[in-house]
Design a protein around this motif. Structure first.
Motif, PDB file in Angstrom:
ATOM      1  N   GLU A 196       0.107  24.627   7.542  1.00  0.00           N
ATOM      2  CA  GLU A 196       0.549  25.678   8.459  1.00  0.00           C
ATOM      3  C   GLU A 196      -0.156  25.580   9.809  1.00  0.00           C
ATOM      4  OE1 GLU A 196       3.073  27.773   7.959  1.00  0.00           O
ATOM      5  OE2 GLU A 196       3.369  26.610   6.122  1.00  0.00           O
ATOM      6  N   ARG A 197      -1.277  24.908   9.838  1.00  0.00           N
ATOM      7  CA  ARG A 197      -2.022  24.744  11.096  1.00  0.00           C
ATOM      8  C   ARG A 197      -1.596  23.495  11.861  1.00  0.00           C
ATOM      9  NH1 ARG A 197      -8.035  25.038   8.897  1.00  0.00           N
ATOM     10  NH2 ARG A 197      -8.501  24.349  11.037  1.00  0.00           N
ATOM     11  N   VAL A 198      -0.752  22.676  11.268  1.00  0.00           N
ATOM     12  CA  VAL A 198      -0.323  21.422  11.888  1.00  0.00           C
ATOM     13  C   VAL A 198       1.006  21.654  12.594  1.00  0.00           C
ATOM     14  CG1 VAL A 198       0.291  19.015  11.502  1.00  0.00           C
ATOM     15  CG2 VAL A 198      -1.522  20.066  10.126  1.00  0.00           C
ATOM     16  N   ARG A 199       1.006  21.515  13.896  1.00  0.00           N
ATOM     17  CA  ARG A 199       2.210  21.773  14.705  1.00  0.00           C
ATOM     18  C   ARG A 199       2.818  20.503  15.289  1.00  0.00           C
ATOM     19  NH1 ARG A 199       3.491  26.335  12.486  1.00  0.00           N
ATOM     20  NH2 ARG A 199       1.992  28.019  12.791  1.00  0.00           N
ATOM     21  N   THR A 200       2.212  19.378  15.050  1.00  0.00           N
ATOM     22  CA  THR A 200       2.662  18.120  15.635  1.00  0.00           C
ATOM     23  C   THR A 200       3.928  17.615  14.942  1.00  0.00           C
ATOM     24  OG1 THR A 200       0.399  17.516  16.237  1.00  0.00           O
ATOM     25  CG2 THR A 200       1.988  15.716  16.041  1.00  0.00           C
ATOM     26  N   PRO A 201       4.937  17.186  15.692  1.00  0.00           N
ATOM     27  CA  PRO A 201       6.136  16.595  15.076  1.00  0.00           C
ATOM     28  C   PRO A 201       5.769  15.339  14.287  1.00  0.00           C
ATOM     29  CG  PRO A 201       6.510  17.084  17.399  1.00  0.00           C
ATOM     30  CD  PRO A 201       5.051  17.264  17.164  1.00  0.00           C
ATOM     31  N   MET A 202       6.365  15.196  13.107  1.00  0.00           N
ATOM     32  CA  MET A 202       6.014  14.109  12.192  1.00  0.00           C
ATOM     33  C   MET A 202       7.220  13.241  11.846  1.00  0.00           C
ATOM     34  SD  MET A 202       2.769  14.371  10.924  1.00  0.00           S
ATOM     35  CE  MET A 202       1.472  15.611  10.690  1.00  0.00           C
ATOM     36  N   LEU A 203       6.984  11.938  11.792  1.00  0.00           N
ATOM     37  CA  LEU A 203       7.903  11.003  11.163  1.00  0.00           C
ATOM     38  C   LEU A 203       7.227  10.558   9.869  1.00  0.00           C
ATOM     39  CD1 LEU A 203      10.444   9.165  11.171  1.00  0.00           C
ATOM     40  CD2 LEU A 203       9.064   7.463  12.395  1.00  0.00           C
ATOM     41  N   VAL A 204       7.900  10.749   8.740  1.00  0.00           N
ATOM     42  CA  VAL A 204       7.315  10.464   7.428  1.00  0.00           C
ATOM     43  C   VAL A 204       8.051   9.280   6.804  1.00  0.00           C
ATOM     44  CG1 VAL A 204       6.805  11.369   5.137  1.00  0.00           C
ATOM     45  CG2 VAL A 204       6.643  12.875   7.131  1.00  0.00           C
ATOM     46  N   LEU A 205       7.330   8.165   6.639  1.00  0.00           N
ATOM     47  CA  LEU A 205       7.906   6.937   6.104  1.00  0.00           C
ATOM     48  C   LEU A 205       7.241   6.579   4.775  1.00  0.00           C
ATOM     49  CD1 LEU A 205       7.949   4.798   9.383  1.00  0.00           C
ATOM     50  CD2 LEU A 205       9.735   6.311   8.501  1.00  0.00           C
ATOM     51  N   GLY A 206       8.040   6.135   3.821  1.00  0.00           N
ATOM     52  CA  GLY A 206       7.513   5.743   2.528  1.00  0.00           C
ATOM     53  C   GLY A 206       8.116   4.440   2.055  1.00  0.00           C
ATOM     54  N   ALA A 207       7.561   3.914   0.959  1.00  0.00           N
ATOM     55  CA  ALA A 207       8.001   2.649   0.389  1.00  0.00           C
ATOM     56  C   ALA A 207       8.427   2.859  -1.058  1.00  0.00           C
ATOM     57  CB  ALA A 207       6.882   1.615   0.468  1.00  0.00           C
ATOM     58  N   VAL A 208       9.545   2.289  -1.415  1.00  0.00           N
ATOM     59  CA  VAL A 208      10.103   2.477  -2.754  1.00  0.00           C
ATOM     60  C   VAL A 208       9.211   1.868  -3.830  1.00  0.00           C
ATOM     61  CG1 VAL A 208      12.073   1.910  -4.244  1.00  0.00           C
ATOM     62  CG2 VAL A 208      12.457   2.591  -1.860  1.00  0.00           C
ATOM     63  N   HIS A 209       8.526   0.763  -3.503  1.00  0.00           N
ATOM     64  CA  HIS A 209       7.720   0.044  -4.490  1.00  0.00           C
ATOM     65  C   HIS A 209       6.226   0.247  -4.263  1.00  0.00           C
ATOM     66  CE1 HIS A 209      11.470  -1.839  -5.658  1.00  0.00           C
ATOM     67  NE2 HIS A 209      11.648  -2.258  -4.414  1.00  0.00           N
ATOM     68  N   ASP A 210       5.864   1.375  -3.700  1.00  0.00           N
ATOM     69  CA  ASP A 210       4.463   1.667  -3.402  1.00  0.00           C
ATOM     70  C   ASP A 210       3.674   1.849  -4.704  1.00  0.00           C
ATOM     71  OD1 ASP A 210       2.015   2.871  -2.549  1.00  0.00           O
ATOM     72  OD2 ASP A 210       3.019   3.594  -0.738  1.00  0.00           O
ATOM     73  N   GLY A 211       2.596   1.082  -4.860  1.00  0.00           N
ATOM     74  CA  GLY A 211       1.782   1.180  -6.062  1.00  0.00           C
ATOM     75  C   GLY A 211       0.802   2.327  -6.059  1.00  0.00           C
ATOM     76  N   PHE A 212       0.610   2.966  -4.924  1.00  0.00           N
ATOM     77  CA  PHE A 212      -0.299   4.104  -4.822  1.00  0.00           C
ATOM     78  C   PHE A 212       0.436   5.424  -4.611  1.00  0.00           C
ATOM     79  CE2 PHE A 212      -3.905   1.184  -3.662  1.00  0.00           C
ATOM     80  CZ  PHE A 212      -4.747   1.589  -4.679  1.00  0.00           C
TER      81      PHE A 212
END
Length: 265
Positions: A196-212
């Motif tokens: 709620e304190r984070v106001r910065t616009p975000m681009l969220v990228l992920g990986a389908v085969h991420d081991g973590f």
């Protein structure tokens, strides 16, 4: 003095510098392999930093005692040297640290690449635990966490796709270094990001085969910041795998869609 790799320069089209923050076991070198040249050639000032105790950045206390607060101070120091408000791009633990940084500071935009979610490291730890419970026990007894990546096969399992060229895996494995168990495991296990304190616009990228970081965790991160996640057919180290250019182009396109010129005035 923290290690900083600085390429390119700001332009009229891209007046705000980019600051890249690595994840656990890595350093500025992971961004220098491809991303810094890509963004410098596209007209940005692209800067990658090594958090204290990583790369050639010194630490004034034993690495296992280094905290997330220390990493936040490192980001603040480099950001201030860049004028105070660079675009922040963070991978894995670096993405989590950026989220924590943005609880108290602002940036014109931020990109999370295979980042730990606001809830911290518990989900990733449980994924590893289920696959290799005994190795996890032994690794948690290692204050530098190097046993997680003690072989190149483990580096491939956690950081890369099964079909990533072996030369890429070997290069990363040989350069990977120790990590602070306090910063990477203990603190993110119990400290959530106050989104709620984070106001910065975000681009969220992920990986389908991420081991973590699971697909579910990436979706949870995007929900927390009221946006939609985007996924690539890759492993955790999205900046080093053969598909890195697709990730870089998506970040570039998204940054072009933001009104960053006003942030540079």
């Amino acid at each position: 003095m923290l290690e900083v790799i600085d390429k390119g320069s700001c332009s009229d089209a891209h007046p705000v510098p980019l600051l890249f923050v690595h994840g656990g076991w890595h350093g500025a070198w992971c961004w220098d392999e491809h991303f810094l040249d890509f963004f410098a050639d596209a007209g940005y000032r692209a800067v990658a930093m090594s958090l204290r105790g990583h790369g050639t950045s010194p630490t004034d206390k034993p690495l296992p005692r280094v905290s997330i607060a220390d990493y936040i101070d490192d980001i603040r120091s480099v950001a201030d040297d860049l004028g105070g408000s660079p675009v922040l791009i963070g991978h894995s633990l670096g993405g989590y640290t950026i989220q924590r940084y943005l609880e108290d500071r602002t940036a014109p935009a931020a990109v999370l690449v295979g980042s730990l979610p606001p809830s911290g490291v518990l989900g990733a730890a449980l994924r590893v635990w289920r696959r290799r419970p005994w190795m996890t026990v032994h690794s948690f007894n290692d204050p530098t966490l190097v046993r997680f990546l003690r072989t190149s096969a483990l580096a491939r399992e956690y950081l890369f796709c099964a079909d990533t060229p072996e030369v890429v895996v070997q290069s990363c494995w040989h350069r990977a270094g120790p990590e602070s168990i306090r910063a990477a495991m203990t603190e993110p296990m119990f400290r959530r990001v106050d989104t709620e304190r984070v106001r910065t616009p975000m681009l969220v990228l992920g990986a389908v085969h991420d081991g973590f970081v699971s697909v579910r965790a990436v979706r949870a991160t995007a929900r927390a910041y009221r946006t939609e996640p985007e996924f690539f057919d890759m492993g955790h180290n999205m900046m080093l795998e053969p598909g890195w250019a697709d990730v870089a182009r998506r970040i570039h396109t998204w940054l072009q869609s933001r009104d960053l010129v006003s942030h540079a005035v």
